[in-house]
Design a protein around this motif. Structure first.
Motif, mmCIF file in Angstrom:
data_model
loop_
_atom_site.group_PDB
_atom_site.id
_atom_site.type_symbol
_atom_site.label_atom_id
_atom_site.label_comp_id
_atom_site.label_asym_id
_atom_site.label_seq_id
_atom_site.Cartn_x
_atom_site.Cartn_y
_atom_site.Cartn_z
ATOM 1 N N TYR A 1 45.298 48.866 44.935
ATOM 2 C CA TYR A 1 45.808 47.773 44.089
ATOM 3 C C TYR A 1 44.866 47.437 42.941
ATOM 4 O O TYR A 1 44.947 46.361 42.345
ATOM 5 C CB TYR A 1 46.146 46.542 44.918
ATOM 6 C CG TYR A 1 45.009 45.808 45.603
ATOM 7 C CD1 TYR A 1 44.352 44.756 44.968
ATOM 8 C CD2 TYR A 1 44.628 46.129 46.911
ATOM 9 C CE1 TYR A 1 43.342 44.051 45.605
ATOM 10 C CE2 TYR A 1 43.621 45.424 47.549
ATOM 11 C CZ TYR A 1 42.987 44.387 46.894
ATOM 12 O OH TYR A 1 41.982 43.687 47.542
ATOM 13 N N GLY A 2 44.015 48.386 42.584
ATOM 14 C CA GLY A 2 43.123 48.177 41.454
ATOM 15 C C GLY A 2 41.697 48.501 41.806
ATOM 16 O O GLY A 2 41.414 49.240 42.752
ATOM 17 N N SER B 1 42.979 39.725 42.082
ATOM 18 C CA SER B 1 43.559 41.041 42.377
ATOM 19 C C SER B 1 44.335 41.016 43.680
ATOM 20 O O SER B 1 45.429 41.593 43.780
ATOM 21 C CB SER B 1 42.454 42.097 42.452
ATOM 22 O OG SER B 1 41.816 42.248 41.210
ATOM 23 N N GLU C 1 37.795 37.962 40.106
ATOM 24 C CA GLU C 1 38.775 39.052 40.116
ATOM 25 C C GLU C 1 39.091 39.533 41.521
ATOM 26 O O GLU C 1 40.172 40.085 41.758
ATOM 27 C CB GLU C 1 38.334 40.212 39.233
ATOM 28 C CG GLU C 1 37.013 40.854 39.578
ATOM 29 C CD GLU C 1 36.627 41.905 38.535
ATOM 30 O OE1 GLU C 1 36.911 43.096 38.772
ATOM 31 O OE2 GLU C 1 36.054 41.527 37.495
#
Length: 302
Positions: A50-51, A150, A146
């Motif tokens: 997912y990143g 995220s 983040e």
């Protein structure tokens, strides 16, 4: 040079934060200790990237795992570990649950498991991220952390309504020796809470405590490790207990991880790895027992 361990009565600015960051170093491997286990689990679970963390995208990819036999009619369980990266058994307990117990429940529940939300914190053994932000106080829209942002996007993308959320944590002796002093210094305040509970406890939602659910978790974990006794004030970490080993926080208003999922049942587990009565495996097993106890309770009321 700013003192990054004691309060001066003045909040840190960018200079002090940069100094703190310069003092951090990698102490263990996210790749070796987490990613290789995620890869090994890919035969049993769908692994979704997912990143990645912008601090080093190649070094810190982010993953959730989902059961292959996803059934929209089944309730969805969210399990998060490593929101505070330094809390080892949260990460390793989530992975051990997937490896040993999750398949026993996939006919009844869907699972979304984020075993290590804060991999930079895992490697550097930190509560904060590189911006001196605590991810577990950062689960709100447009979060500057983040790690939190995220995860919230990843869970939203699944379109699943979260029925229960287990957020796996630890309370360690370094909370007093490292992280509470650093918090006092960063914010320019005096730290009054130095309580370290000796044993396992949970944190429920003050607005939706679900005491029977919390009690089932405690009863399951007591088979693995000891439950933290209340202090002389009937409290744990400065908060009144509601039953043995259970306290409640206003999880949404202080932006804890369990608040963003809006789950009907939520709990933050707290294992005590520095007790002379336990070892690393006991701590991982306690996290697994917490999830199993909660799931068995949810099955019993369906």
């Amino acid at each position: 040079m700013a003192d990054t361990n004691h309060s001066t009565g003045k909040k840190w600015g960018q200079t002090e934060k940069a100094q703190w960051l310069s003092e951090q170093s990698v102490k263990r491997s996210y790749h070796q200790e987490v990613m290789l286990q995620v890869e090994a689990l890919s035969a049993k679970f769908e692994v979704v990237n997912y990143g990645a963390l912008s601090y080093d995208a190649e070094r810190y990819p982010l993953f959730i795992l989902k059961n292959f036999n996803w059934e929209d009619s089944n309730p969805t369980i969210l399990i998060t570990g490593g929101v505070h990266g330094y809390e080892t058994s949260g990460v390793q307990g989530a992975l051990k649950f997937l490896a040993t117990k999750a398949e026993d429940y996939t006919n009844f529940f869907n699972f979304i498991v984020a075993p290590c939300v804060s991999p930079w914190g895992y490697e550097t053994i930190n509560r904060w991220n590189p911006l001196t932000l605590d991810p577990n106080r950062s689960f709100y829209p447009e979060s500057p952390a983040e790690e939190a942002a995220s995860l919230m996007r990843a869970v939203a993308k699944t379109n699943a309504k979260i029925f229960a959320h287990f957020d796996l944590h630890e309370t360690t002796d370094t909370d007093n020796t490292v992280f509470r002093p650093a918090l006092a210094a960063r914010d320019g305040v005096t730290q009054d809470n130095w309580n370290i509970p000796d044993g396992f406890y949970t944190v429920g939602d003050a607005e939706n405590p679900q005491e029977a659910f919390q009690g089932a978790i405690i009863d399951s974990v007591r088979q693995v490790t000891h439950i933290a006794p209340a202090d002389e004030n009937g409290q744990l970490i400065g908060v009144d207990i509601t039953q043995e080993g259970v306290i409640n926080y206003p999880v949404k208003s202080i932006f804890l991880c369990t608040g963003f999922s809006d789950a009907e049942y939520c709990t933050t587990t707290e294992v005590y790895p520095d007790s002379p009565l336990v070892n690393d495996e006991d701590c991982k097993n306690a996290q697994v027992a917490a999830v199993v106890g909660g799931l068995d309770y949810l099955l019993s009321i369906r």
